[in-house]
Write an enzyme that holds these catalytic residues in place. Sequence first.
Site, PDB file in Angstrom:
ATOM      1  N   HIS A   1     -14.336 -12.647-119.071  1.00 16.05           N
ATOM      2  CA  HIS A   1     -15.198 -12.184-120.164  1.00 16.05           C
ATOM      3  C   HIS A   1     -14.331 -11.403-121.149  1.00 16.05           C
ATOM      4  O   HIS A   1     -13.108 -11.280-120.956  1.00 16.05           O
ATOM      5  CB  HIS A   1     -16.364 -11.340-119.628  1.00 16.05           C
ATOM      6  CG  HIS A   1     -15.938 -10.255-118.687  1.00 16.05           C
ATOM      7  ND1 HIS A   1     -15.201  -9.167-119.093  1.00 16.05           N
ATOM      8  CD2 HIS A   1     -16.125 -10.108-117.355  1.00 16.05           C
ATOM      9  CE1 HIS A   1     -14.962  -8.392-118.068  1.00 16.05           C
ATOM     10  NE2 HIS A   1     -15.505  -8.939-116.986  1.00 16.05           N
TER      11      HIS A   1
ATOM     12  N   GLY B   1     -13.858  -8.387-121.623  1.00 10.96           N
ATOM     13  CA  GLY B   1     -13.068  -7.298-121.032  1.00 10.96           C
ATOM     14  C   GLY B   1     -11.713  -7.813-120.568  1.00 10.96           C
ATOM     15  O   GLY B   1     -10.665  -7.213-120.861  1.00 10.96           O
ATOM     16  N   HIS B   2     -11.716  -8.953-119.851  1.00  5.92           N
ATOM     17  CA  HIS B   2     -10.437  -9.532-119.410  1.00  5.92           C
ATOM     18  C   HIS B   2      -9.574  -9.911-120.617  1.00  5.92           C
ATOM     19  O   HIS B   2      -8.363  -9.705-120.615  1.00  5.92           O
ATOM     20  CB  HIS B   2     -10.670 -10.811-118.590  1.00  5.92           C
ATOM     21  CG  HIS B   2     -11.403 -10.608-117.307  1.00  5.92           C
ATOM     22  ND1 HIS B   2     -12.675 -11.094-117.082  1.00  5.92           N
ATOM     23  CD2 HIS B   2     -11.035  -9.994-116.159  1.00  5.92           C
ATOM     24  CE1 HIS B   2     -13.047 -10.792-115.856  1.00  5.92           C
ATOM     25  NE2 HIS B   2     -12.088 -10.123-115.269  1.00  5.92           N
TER      26      HIS B   2
ATOM     27  N   GLY C   1      -8.285  -3.158-115.918  1.00  2.00           N
ATOM     28  CA  GLY C   1      -9.387  -2.574-116.688  1.00  2.00           C
ATOM     29  C   GLY C   1      -9.771  -1.185-116.191  1.00  2.00           C
ATOM     30  O   GLY C   1      -9.759  -0.910-114.993  1.00  2.00           O
TER      31      GLY C   1
ATOM     32  N   VAL D   1     -15.011  -2.493-121.682  1.00  2.00           N
ATOM     33  CA  VAL D   1     -15.694  -3.191-122.783  1.00  2.00           C
ATOM     34  C   VAL D   1     -17.156  -3.364-122.395  1.00  2.00           C
ATOM     35  O   VAL D   1     -17.475  -3.732-121.256  1.00  2.00           O
ATOM     36  CB  VAL D   1     -15.038  -4.570-123.054  1.00  2.00           C
ATOM     37  CG1 VAL D   1     -15.744  -5.304-124.192  1.00  2.00           C
ATOM     38  CG2 VAL D   1     -13.551  -4.398-123.388  1.00  2.00           C
TER      39      VAL D   1
ATOM     40  N   SER E   1     -17.874  -9.660-114.285  1.00  2.82           N
ATOM     41  CA  SER E   1     -18.209 -11.024-113.867  1.00  2.82           C
ATOM     42  C   SER E   1     -19.495 -11.025-113.051  1.00  2.82           C
ATOM     43  O   SER E   1     -20.265 -11.984-113.078  1.00  2.82           O
ATOM     44  CB  SER E   1     -17.064 -11.610-113.034  1.00  2.82           C
ATOM     45  OG  SER E   1     -15.856 -11.505-113.751  1.00  2.82           O
ATOM     46  N   ARG E   2     -19.733  -9.947-112.324  1.00  3.85           N
ATOM     47  CA  ARG E   2     -20.928  -9.884-111.460  1.00  3.85           C
ATOM     48  C   ARG E   2     -22.232  -9.791-112.256  1.00  3.85           C
ATOM     49  O   ARG E   2     -23.303 -10.018-111.681  1.00  3.85           O
ATOM     50  CB  ARG E   2     -20.834  -8.697-110.500  1.00  3.85           C
ATOM     51  CG  ARG E   2     -19.875  -8.912-109.347  1.00  3.85           C
ATOM     52  CD  ARG E   2     -20.025  -7.839-108.286  1.00  3.85           C
ATOM     53  NE  ARG E   2     -19.279  -8.159-107.089  1.00  3.85           N
ATOM     54  CZ  ARG E   2     -18.024  -7.788-106.839  1.00  3.85           C
ATOM     55  NH1 ARG E   2     -17.358  -7.074-107.730  1.00  3.85           N
ATOM     56  NH2 ARG E   2     -17.437  -8.134-105.709  1.00  3.85           N
TER      57      ARG E   2
END
Length: 281
Positions: free
Chosen positions: A34, A36-37, A147, A176, A186-187
């Site tokens: 996502h 954030g990654h 992160g 983020v 991801s969860r």
Amino acid sequence: MIVERSPDEMQATALEWRGQGLSVGLVPTMGFLHEGHLSLVRIARARAERVVVSLFVNPTQFGPSEDYQRYPRDEARDLELCHAAGVDVVFAPDAPSMYAVDRSVSLSENRLSKGLCGASRPGHFDGVLTVVAKLFLLCQPTVAVFGEKDAQQLRVIRRMVRDLNFPVAIMGGALVRESDGLAMSSRNKLLSPEERSQAVGLHQALLAIQAAWEAGEVRTDALRAHALKVLERFPLAKLDYLEFVDDISLDRVQEISEPTLVALAVHFPSARLIDNLVLQR
Ligand code: PAF
């Protein structure tokens, strides 16, 4: 962009780069990428001549009753996102190639990893540290980016790197959020629509703490009470922990004076989510 599945070949490529004097940035992930990654990839891209993203849902960091099987996966989409982000190599091994059946060596950290998520997820950080150490050896990064959402993980990894003298710089990437404040994870994909709408409760609870602290409250009991009141409005959210800890030692604090990590974990029926905030003047 190359997709590398073999740990040995990943290591050979990385050693070749390092032999040529190239810097290597590593972004370790469990996939289902996502924004954030991708923000971590941009940090790595800006600091290294070669960028590796690892996609590996690491079985050893999940407890027996946790969501290893259900953890969201979409490798094709991850590869497209990595390609668009200018990644050089995606390292996507399978579990048997990473872990020998008769493996008998692992890493553990005995202080920072014991509270917070470590208390709720016994063995979790042993699994994280062991796989991160393996990824460092396989990808030979000069810089690795993690992160800040996984605040305890980042601090435990920094400790491992310090205590074991890994020759890698560790960088944290800012958390983020979605537009409603939910920390990207991801969860989040595992949440039902109703759970998703209540998941904003984590951020709102942290915002209530921040507002009370900015208004002058430093007693963590009082700050906690503000957050619990907010969480009452989100009945699907069952508190795992809400802790105020020193940002460096991760020891609990009663009154906030030094930078303090406020760490929150909540169970929804379909997923356990974490969020955090650092209070610092
Ligand atoms: O933060 C994660 O996604 C994982 O814990 C990590 C660092 C990739 C290790 O499996």
